[in-house]
Design an enzyme around this catalytic site. Structure first.
Site, PDB file in Angstrom:
ATOM      1  N   GLU A  24      32.090  37.489  36.356  1.00 30.67           N
ATOM      2  CA  GLU A  24      32.662  37.656  37.699  1.00 30.67           C
ATOM      3  C   GLU A  24      32.589  36.366  38.536  1.00 30.67           C
ATOM      4  O   GLU A  24      33.089  36.330  39.653  1.00 30.67           O
ATOM      5  CB  GLU A  24      31.949  38.791  38.428  1.00 30.67           C
ATOM      6  CG  GLU A  24      32.184  40.151  37.780  1.00 30.67           C
ATOM      7  CD  GLU A  24      31.366  41.248  38.420  1.00 30.67           C
ATOM      8  OE1 GLU A  24      31.954  42.145  39.033  1.00 30.67           O
ATOM      9  OE2 GLU A  24      30.114  41.217  38.307  1.00 30.67           O
ATOM     10  N   GLY A  93      36.062  49.450  41.179  1.00 32.67           N
ATOM     11  CA  GLY A  93      36.965  50.542  40.821  1.00 32.67           C
ATOM     12  C   GLY A  93      37.889  50.831  42.001  1.00 32.67           C
ATOM     13  O   GLY A  93      37.445  50.833  43.150  1.00 32.67           O
ATOM     14  N   MET A 203      28.973  48.409  43.307  1.00 30.35           N
ATOM     15  CA  MET A 203      27.550  48.757  43.298  1.00 30.35           C
ATOM     16  C   MET A 203      26.659  47.763  44.055  1.00 30.35           C
ATOM     17  O   MET A 203      25.435  47.832  43.919  1.00 30.35           O
ATOM     18  CB  MET A 203      27.088  48.917  41.839  1.00 30.35           C
ATOM     19  CG  MET A 203      27.885  49.992  41.102  1.00 30.35           C
ATOM     20  SD  MET A 203      27.432  50.205  39.375  1.00 30.35           S
ATOM     21  CE  MET A 203      25.801  50.914  39.517  1.00 30.35           C
ATOM     22  N   GLU A 204      27.253  46.837  44.803  1.00 31.59           N
ATOM     23  CA  GLU A 204      26.413  45.828  45.476  1.00 31.59           C
ATOM     24  C   GLU A 204      26.797  45.518  46.928  1.00 31.59           C
ATOM     25  O   GLU A 204      25.917  45.212  47.749  1.00 31.59           O
ATOM     26  CB  GLU A 204      26.462  44.481  44.706  1.00 31.59           C
ATOM     27  CG  GLU A 204      25.898  44.512  43.311  1.00 31.59           C
ATOM     28  CD  GLU A 204      26.906  45.009  42.277  1.00 31.59           C
ATOM     29  OE1 GLU A 204      28.126  44.941  42.547  1.00 31.59           O
ATOM     30  OE2 GLU A 204      26.481  45.479  41.206  1.00 31.59           O
ATOM     31  N   ASP A 227      39.423  48.928  37.255  1.00 31.37           N
ATOM     32  CA  ASP A 227      39.587  50.301  36.749  1.00 31.37           C
ATOM     33  C   ASP A 227      39.874  51.196  37.942  1.00 31.37           C
ATOM     34  O   ASP A 227      39.792  50.747  39.075  1.00 31.37           O
ATOM     35  CB  ASP A 227      38.301  50.734  36.033  1.00 31.37           C
ATOM     36  CG  ASP A 227      37.104  50.725  36.971  1.00 31.37           C
ATOM     37  OD1 ASP A 227      36.838  51.726  37.649  1.00 31.37           O
ATOM     38  OD2 ASP A 227      36.421  49.676  37.057  1.00 31.37           O
TER      39      ASP A 227
END
Ligand code: ADE
Length: 263
Positions: A24, A93, A203-204, A227
């Site tokens: 990333e 996502g 998630m962060e 996704d």
């Protein structure tokens, strides 16, 4: 009589740049190494690369996955490396119905979708802080969005042809974060119902935004959609991460940093 004291111009404080996973970050650490003078400091089980890249003094690191990992890393960037601002890049996502794989989301605000101390505190509110939505720094977010638009204008058609995606679009809005990889239609639908303006889930980001808010450090988050957080999410995420994510991050961060260097 006045005494002329010769002073050196104050060195610019570094910018903290981070992602969860190496893919990333694109080529950022390699570009920094090539630029020369990079040193690596290990602190709290993470490597912090200190140097200059695309004309900007930076500390570049990997947070790993999840809110605690992100909060710990950002806290170190602030306290051990005295960064002036923080930029996070990575994948997410898609949650918004108009957000497709290959699109880019620049966050204006971030919220922890799994935070629930109700009935003691309102759903999503960080207890005793009284905030549920943390704003990204408007100027950093605008410059990040501008870098994304230029990246898409200059390389979007090539990306779409190379990766078989549609022409990428740049969205701005709410990004939601939680300690869960969202991978079912039911779960992403529940998130859409609960937070209709959410564009992307990861998630962060909201953990980083909370720490930055508490210390008064400007931050911004950019996410490429890997996704759509449904039953295909895990496979789509893995392919996107290994084959595509780095091209986006390199293209976006290089443009952002070259602009940041002169402003
Ligand atoms: N990061 C990328 N895709 C994600 C998903 N579906 N859920 C949480 N984090 C993600």
């Amino acid at each position: 009589m006045s005494v002329l004291v010769e002073t050196k111009p104050a060195a610019r404080r570094p910018l903290g740049v981070l992602a969860a996973l190496p893919e990333e970050l694109g080529d950022l650490i390699a570009a920094m190494r090539e630029n020369g003078g990079m040193r690596t400091v290990t602190h709290g089980r993470r490597d912090y690369h200190v140097g200059s890249v695309h004309g900007v003094p930076c500390v570049v690191t990997l947070a790993r996955i999840g809110k605690v990992a992100a909060a710990a890393t950002v806290s170190a960037l602030i306290h051990a490396f005295d960064v002036e601002a923080i930029v996070f890049a990575g994948v997410a996502g898609g949650v918004g119905r108009a957000v497709r794989i290959g699109d880019i989301v620049v966050s204006d605000a971030l919220l922890q979708h799994d935070l629930d101390a109700s009935p003691l505190f309102p759903r999503y509110e960080v207890p005793l802080l009284g905030v549920s939505r943390f704003n990204a720094d408007p100027s950093l977010a605008a410059r990040l969005a501008d870098a994304c638009e230029r990246f898409v204008a200059e390389e979007g058609a090539m990306l779409a042809a190379r990766f078989g995606t549609q022409l990428p679009r740049v969205h701005r809005g709410l990004v939601i974060s939680g300690d869960r990889f969202v991978a079912s239609a039911a779960e992403v639908e529940a998130l859409r119902d609960a937070l209709p303006d959410a564009l992307a889930v990861e998630m962060e980001g909201a953990a980083i935004a909370q720490v930055c808010y508490e210390y008064g450090v400007p931050c911004a988050v950019v996410r490429t959609i890997s996704d759509t957080a449904d039953a295909h999410a895990a496979a789509s995420f893995e392919t996107f991460l290994s084959e595509i994510a780095g091209t986006y991050s390199a293209g976006i961060l290089s443009r952002f940093l070259r602009d940041y260097a002169v402003t």
